[in-house]
Enzyme design. Sequence first.
Site, PDB file in Angstrom:
ATOM      1  N   TYR A  48       0.841  -1.201   0.000  1.00 37.34           N
ATOM      2  CA  TYR A  48       0.000   0.000   0.000  1.00 37.34           C
ATOM      3  C   TYR A  48       0.871   1.243   0.000  1.00 37.34           C
ATOM      4  O   TYR A  48       1.819   1.377   0.778  1.00 37.34           O
ATOM      5  CB  TYR A  48      -0.920   0.021   1.226  1.00 37.34           C
ATOM      6  CG  TYR A  48      -1.682   1.322   1.357  1.00 37.34           C
ATOM      7  CD1 TYR A  48      -2.795   1.571   0.564  1.00 37.34           C
ATOM      8  CD2 TYR A  48      -1.259   2.318   2.236  1.00 37.34           C
ATOM      9  CE1 TYR A  48      -3.477   2.776   0.657  1.00 37.34           C
ATOM     10  CE2 TYR A  48      -1.933   3.522   2.342  1.00 37.34           C
ATOM     11  CZ  TYR A  48      -3.042   3.743   1.542  1.00 37.34           C
ATOM     12  OH  TYR A  48      -3.705   4.938   1.626  1.00 37.34           O
ATOM     13  N   ASN A  53       1.789  10.834   6.552  1.00 35.60           N
ATOM     14  CA  ASN A  53       0.784   9.954   7.139  1.00 35.60           C
ATOM     15  C   ASN A  53       1.008   9.785   8.643  1.00 35.60           C
ATOM     16  O   ASN A  53       1.302   8.702   9.128  1.00 35.60           O
ATOM     17  CB  ASN A  53       0.811   8.598   6.432  1.00 35.60           C
ATOM     18  CG  ASN A  53      -0.386   7.735   6.779  1.00 35.60           C
ATOM     19  OD1 ASN A  53      -0.326   6.521   6.669  1.00 35.60           O
ATOM     20  ND2 ASN A  53      -1.481   8.333   7.184  1.00 35.60           N
ATOM     21  N   LYS A  70     -14.194  48.090  36.708  1.00 33.46           N
ATOM     22  CA  LYS A  70     -15.516  47.862  36.119  1.00 33.46           C
ATOM     23  C   LYS A  70     -15.394  47.390  34.671  1.00 33.46           C
ATOM     24  O   LYS A  70     -16.044  46.433  34.249  1.00 33.46           O
ATOM     25  CB  LYS A  70     -16.375  49.126  36.207  1.00 33.46           C
ATOM     26  CG  LYS A  70     -17.802  48.919  35.698  1.00 33.46           C
ATOM     27  CD  LYS A  70     -18.664  50.141  35.928  1.00 33.46           C
ATOM     28  CE  LYS A  70     -19.060  50.281  37.379  1.00 33.46           C
ATOM     29  NZ  LYS A  70     -19.956  49.181  37.833  1.00 33.46           N
TER      30      LYS A  70
END
Length: 707
Positions: free
Chosen positions: A99, A251, A447
């Site tokens: 492969y 891969n 704030k």
Amino acid sequence: MELCNQNNHITAVSGDPLNWNATAEALKGSHLDEVKRMVKEYRKEAVKLGGETLTIGQVAAVARGGGGSTVELAEEARAGVKASSEWVMESMNRGTDSYGVTTGFGATSHRRTKQGGALQNELIRFLNAGIFGPGAGDTSHTLPKPTTRAAMLVRVNTLLQGYSGIRFEILEAITKLLNHEITPCLPLRGTITASGDLVPLSYIAGLLTGRPNSKAVGPSGETLTASEAFKLAGVSSFFELQPKEGLALVNGTAVGSGLASTVLFDANILAVLSEVMSAMFAEVMQGKPEFTDHLTHKLKHHPGQIEAAAIMEHILDGSSYVKEAQLLHEMDPLQKPKQDRYALRTSPQWLGPQIEVIRAATKMIEREINSVNDNPLIDVSRNKALHGGNFQGTPIGVAMDNSRLAIASIGKLMFAQFSELVNDFYNNGLPSNLSGGRNPSLDYGFKGAEIAMASYCSELQFLANPVTNHVQSAEQHNQDVNSLGLISSRKTAEAVDILKLMSTTYLVALCQAVDLRHLEENLKKAVKSAVSQVAKRVLTVGANGELHPSRFTERDVLQVVDREYVFSYADDPCSLTYPLMQKLRHILVDHALADPEREANSATSVFHKIGAFEAELKLLLPKEVERVRVEYEEGTSAIANRIKECRSYPLYRFVRDELNTELLTGENVRSPGEEFDKVFLAISDGKLIDPLLECLKEWNGAPVSIC
């Protein structure tokens, strides 16, 4: 698990064939010890790759570059790499069908060819499917340089194990690129991390083979062609790929696991920071330290919780703030609730599981970066190619999803603690918004920061949603399940960045609270002194110097000062709309009403002296309050800052002295964001690590004994 590698064949020799014992062994010791090891590895000058001992700290060091860590390849790995490469060539020459060597790829693997080299070139060409946007100068669609460097390092480490069929010379070339700070340009998106990170890794292969579309970034950020990159790195020529070599390069899971490594390096440090800041929160909030008692946490059994509590206990042990708070609680046990709120009291229970998750993810990724994760694998000893699925990056996707949820939970706790800290209804006497100026009507302190924190926290909670449940079937349904490892790593990197923003804002707020406690203590001393002077002069001494029974009212008026939060009146201490003067008047009236016989005599009457008492106080008190503020601003306060007697002091010192930040007030032009930027950059550059660990340098890794 101990492994034996004989003739390129791994066998288990430790009686741990499933690797569970090795996994458990890796979790021995404390999380803090592991973080210290990580930092030590991060600072080593050289990283020697052999395939099986790469660490998170080493990946982070090489990824962030700057010439600090050079990469070396273990010479003993050369033989195994060469053997697998030669096996591929021999196999092809024999006509063996393999492969990716003689076949097509994925769903089209039924196709056959004998042109092994051409097949590898085509693999790289069709995988170069990424999008970079307007050009090399645009970074919005380009993988960040540190991530690419991490991927290069991890991929070389994997290939060094000798199961992939690639020449050692190619690995040497990648190493030269790393050591010369030359980074290929990889697309930010386009991988599902199964079959590995094909698309981004193909651009590294493209640079190695001299593809004309390949670009790189040099040490100074300059854009380089492949030829220029090779020349700078000292690599003589581009590579003509042999059979299997293109597949070996692309891969694998290196991009996802490389980024995950750098993310987890930061996440582990931020987790420790969250523990120390929770202890600082207890200090400035006058918290009750019993929430860290070892028995409580021992009975719950969870190691992360036990360690988090022990670290907080260590910080609070001997803390000057804790000692002072205990006196306050004893003096007036009803002034604050019996128990602190959950954001403080249950912080070990909250943080512990998150740290366990991050630690487990760290070990999972550390296994992944030392794994062989391509396909097929070349087993020279058995003379065969094994077709499997180690390219499936599920450990990355799962570890990153879990880590991101833990990071979001840490951020949620920070936001809860921050919200209490800036709210004068909860913060035990600190001013609203942690305003440090003289006039609260023209000083709104943190704030804006609180609004920003809400924004950060909301985005962080959104990012906590999982990535791995959004899998799409890909590549003609061959890759029908895939890990989305890099996508999850990218989202976790975003989450870590937001947690850095939150940690920055919260740490500066804690330092502001420390300074306000210092100012508060000096103000209270001055107010008590002024009230005492006036009480003695007006209430207890007659016109001829004789003492009157009303001298006992001095004790009561001083108790009023003790019980009243100084910042509730400090901007206008003699205002009758503020509680101090109201309560002083009330206590004097109560004394007058309690003894009508004494009140009948004008010489001893308390009621008749209230006006004089208030008038003298109005002359003295504002001057004393202003004097204290001026002394504070000049650094000459009568009472020293308690933080210097605390184990959390190194963090405070770093923020205030080394980064040159200061108390934020509406009187100064400097904005909160300017101070936050200093701290954020320091955290991002790793400069906070040393002061953080200095806070814990005396901790012996165990809770205080309960015996």
